[in-house]
Scaffold this active site. Structure first.
Site, PDB file in Angstrom:
ATOM      1  N   GLY A 230     -14.541  36.630   4.064  1.00 17.66           N
ATOM      2  CA  GLY A 230     -14.492  35.749   5.232  1.00 17.66           C
ATOM      3  C   GLY A 230     -13.387  34.719   5.090  1.00 17.66           C
ATOM      4  O   GLY A 230     -12.503  34.841   4.233  1.00 17.66           O
TER       5      GLY A 230
ATOM      6  N   THR B 102     -17.391  38.583   8.807  1.00 18.02           N
ATOM      7  CA  THR B 102     -18.280  37.416   8.865  1.00 18.02           C
ATOM      8  C   THR B 102     -19.086  37.445  10.160  1.00 18.02           C
ATOM      9  O   THR B 102     -18.567  37.842  11.205  1.00 18.02           O
ATOM     10  CB  THR B 102     -17.528  36.072   8.797  1.00 18.02           C
ATOM     11  OG1 THR B 102     -18.431  35.014   9.126  1.00 18.02           O
ATOM     12  CG2 THR B 102     -16.360  35.974   9.773  1.00 18.02           C
TER      13      THR B 102
ATOM     14  N   ASP C 292     -19.935  34.753  11.482  1.00 17.35           N
ATOM     15  CA  ASP C 292     -19.579  33.507  12.173  1.00 17.35           C
ATOM     16  C   ASP C 292     -18.458  33.717  13.202  1.00 17.35           C
ATOM     17  O   ASP C 292     -18.313  32.921  14.123  1.00 17.35           O
ATOM     18  CB  ASP C 292     -19.129  32.440  11.157  1.00 17.35           C
ATOM     19  CG  ASP C 292     -20.193  32.159  10.109  1.00 17.35           C
ATOM     20  OD1 ASP C 292     -21.369  32.454  10.372  1.00 17.35           O
ATOM     21  OD2 ASP C 292     -19.840  31.656   9.030  1.00 17.35           O
TER      22      ASP C 292
HETATM   23  O1  F6P Z   1     -20.959  32.213   6.735  1.00 17.78           O
HETATM   24  C1  F6P Z   1     -22.075  33.021   6.924  1.00 17.78           C
HETATM   25  C2  F6P Z   1     -23.350  32.214   6.918  1.00 17.78           C
HETATM   26  O2  F6P Z   1     -24.429  33.101   7.180  1.00 17.78           O
HETATM   27  C3  F6P Z   1     -23.370  31.038   7.878  1.00 17.78           C
HETATM   28  O3  F6P Z   1     -23.556  31.422   9.209  1.00 17.78           O
HETATM   29  C4  F6P Z   1     -24.487  30.214   7.291  1.00 17.78           C
HETATM   30  O4  F6P Z   1     -24.353  28.859   7.601  1.00 17.78           O
HETATM   31  C5  F6P Z   1     -24.325  30.435   5.802  1.00 17.78           C
HETATM   32  O5  F6P Z   1     -23.582  31.629   5.652  1.00 17.78           O
HETATM   33  C6  F6P Z   1     -25.603  30.543   5.039  1.00 17.78           C
HETATM   34  O6  F6P Z   1     -25.297  30.584   3.690  1.00 17.78           O
HETATM   35  P1  F6P Z   1     -26.355  30.947   2.562  1.00 17.78           P
HETATM   36  O7  F6P Z   1     -26.542  32.435   2.588  1.00 17.78           O
HETATM   37  O8  F6P Z   1     -25.704  30.491   1.320  1.00 17.78           O
HETATM   38  O9  F6P Z   1     -27.633  30.256   2.889  1.00 17.78           O
END
Ligand code: F6P
Length: 360
Positions: A114, A139, A141
């Site tokens: 990403g 990603t 996002d």
């Molecule tokens: O960047 C991808 C993502 O899923 C975001 O949308 C979210 O804020 C974050 O990663 C969550 O991260 P983790 O898996 O570390 O909780």
């Protein structure tokens, strides 16, 4: 014959296994040797590097639709570019990575990552001096500049939509509202797209200013008297703290609107890969393999006006809005937000969805 490596880094998403599968397929047809590096950069921090030889039998086609990464993405507490920079160990970390890539004798490395992973790959590009570095954007996002789609986004929209579809049925039975918090970091793409797909009554995203009183008025006069209020995790409310869905929910409750919060969380990163994501993964894999044949390096595959091609990694880093991290001076991330001209904003508005203050 070439020897290539594949590495998945950053948060997982659906579509990673499809792209890995297609790279193995395309490379094998070319007679190339394919190696998978395990756990992202963690796999390069051990001696010998943690890597496995890949062939069609190891990742059967029927498993290529499954979410997650067959190669793993790495442990959250492992030493990586960010933690190395924070603890002053960048030189040691980078040396180790370069040494491992040399030990593997790779001609090329396909890095599937990403925003963070790709901008860090560029910031630490000397690590990849001995290989051709080809990046593939993934990603949920959808915050990466220069490409109109990233692997995993379509599946995330599908999963979040499905989640809302189920809530809608129970919402109807009790004439009440669900405030659903979407992932996406500081980008509203996922919330906006799934909100429109699910028929949400309001969508709040970080890119568009909104007013809570107007939201309350909108919901009070909404027909039907139940539904989804989609809230991106990146929104803020002045003078309030806590999770965005909780903040909005408290405001609605105070105004007499019966509601519940719902957090789909990492389900948005799972789910069987949609056909659209599988096609994108296949196109990006093909493009990456062609880039290796063309002796390209430090490039990223992108989708632009339905054409898949490569762009320089430096252009990718230069393209977005640059966010500097004071703790890591080298780190630059580019964010591609929902543009104020995004046609979907105007469509949402025309469909009676409260979206905040948009240009018309
Ligand atoms: O960047 C991808 C993502 O899923 C975001 O949308 C979210 O804020 C974050 O990663 C969550 O991260 P983790 O898996 O570390 O909780």
């Amino acid at each position: 014959m070439k020897k290539i490596g594949i590495m998945t880094t950053g948060g997982d998403c659906s579509g990673l296994n499809t792209v890995i599968h297609r790279i193995i397929r395309g490379a094998t047809l070319r007679g190339w040797d394919v190696w998978g590096i395990l756990d992202g950069t963690d796999g390069l921090c051990v001696n010998p590097p943690a890597a496995i030889r890949l062939d069609d039998m190891m990742l059967p086609i029927e498993n290529a639709r499954l979410a997650g990464s067959f190669l793993h993405n790495g442990r959250a507490n492992a030493l990586n570019f960010e933690t190395a920079a924070e603890t002053g160990r960048t030189d040691v970390f980078n040396k180790q990575l370069r040494k491992s890539l040399r030990a593997l004798e790779l001609d090329a490395l396909i890095l599937i990552g990403g925003n963070g992973s790709l901008s860090l790959a560029w910031a630490n590009r000397a690590v990849y001096r001995d290989v051709q570095l080809i990046c593939i954007p993934k990603t949920i996002d959808m915050d990466m500049p220069l490409t109109s789609r990233t692997i995993g986004f379509d599946t995330a929209v599908q999963e979040l939509t499905r989640f809302c579809d189920q809530l809608m049925l129970t919402a109807r039975s009790h004439h009440r509202w669900f405030v659903v918090q979407a992932m996406g970091r500081d980008c509203g793409q996922l919330a906006l797209n799934a909100g429109v797909a699910a028929g949400a009554s309001a969508i709040l995203i970080p890119e568009i200013k909104f007013d809570v009183d107007s939201l309350i008025e909108h919901i009070k006069h909404s027909q039907p008297d139940y539904g989804i209020i989609m809230v991106a995790e990146g929104i803020t409310l002045r003078g309030h703290s806590g999770r965005p869905a909780d903040m909005i929910s408290r405001k609605l409750t105070a105004a007499g609107i019966v509601n519940r919060t719902a957090y789909p969380e990492h389900i948005q990163r799972a789910g069987d890969t949609t056909a659209t994501d599988r096609i994108l993964a296949t196109r990006f894999a093909d493009c990456a393999l062609q880039a290796i044949e063309n002796n390209e390096t430090y490039v990223m595959t992108v989708l632009e006006c339905d054409d898949v091609h490569t762009v320089a990694l430096s252009d990718f880093v230069d393209a977005g809005e640059i966010v500097r991290d004071p703790k890591i001076p080298d780190l630059m991330t580019s964010n591609a937000y929902v543009s104020p001209d995004d046609a979907l904003l105007s469509v949402a508005h025309d469909m009676g969805i409260y979206i905040g203050t948009i240009k018309k």
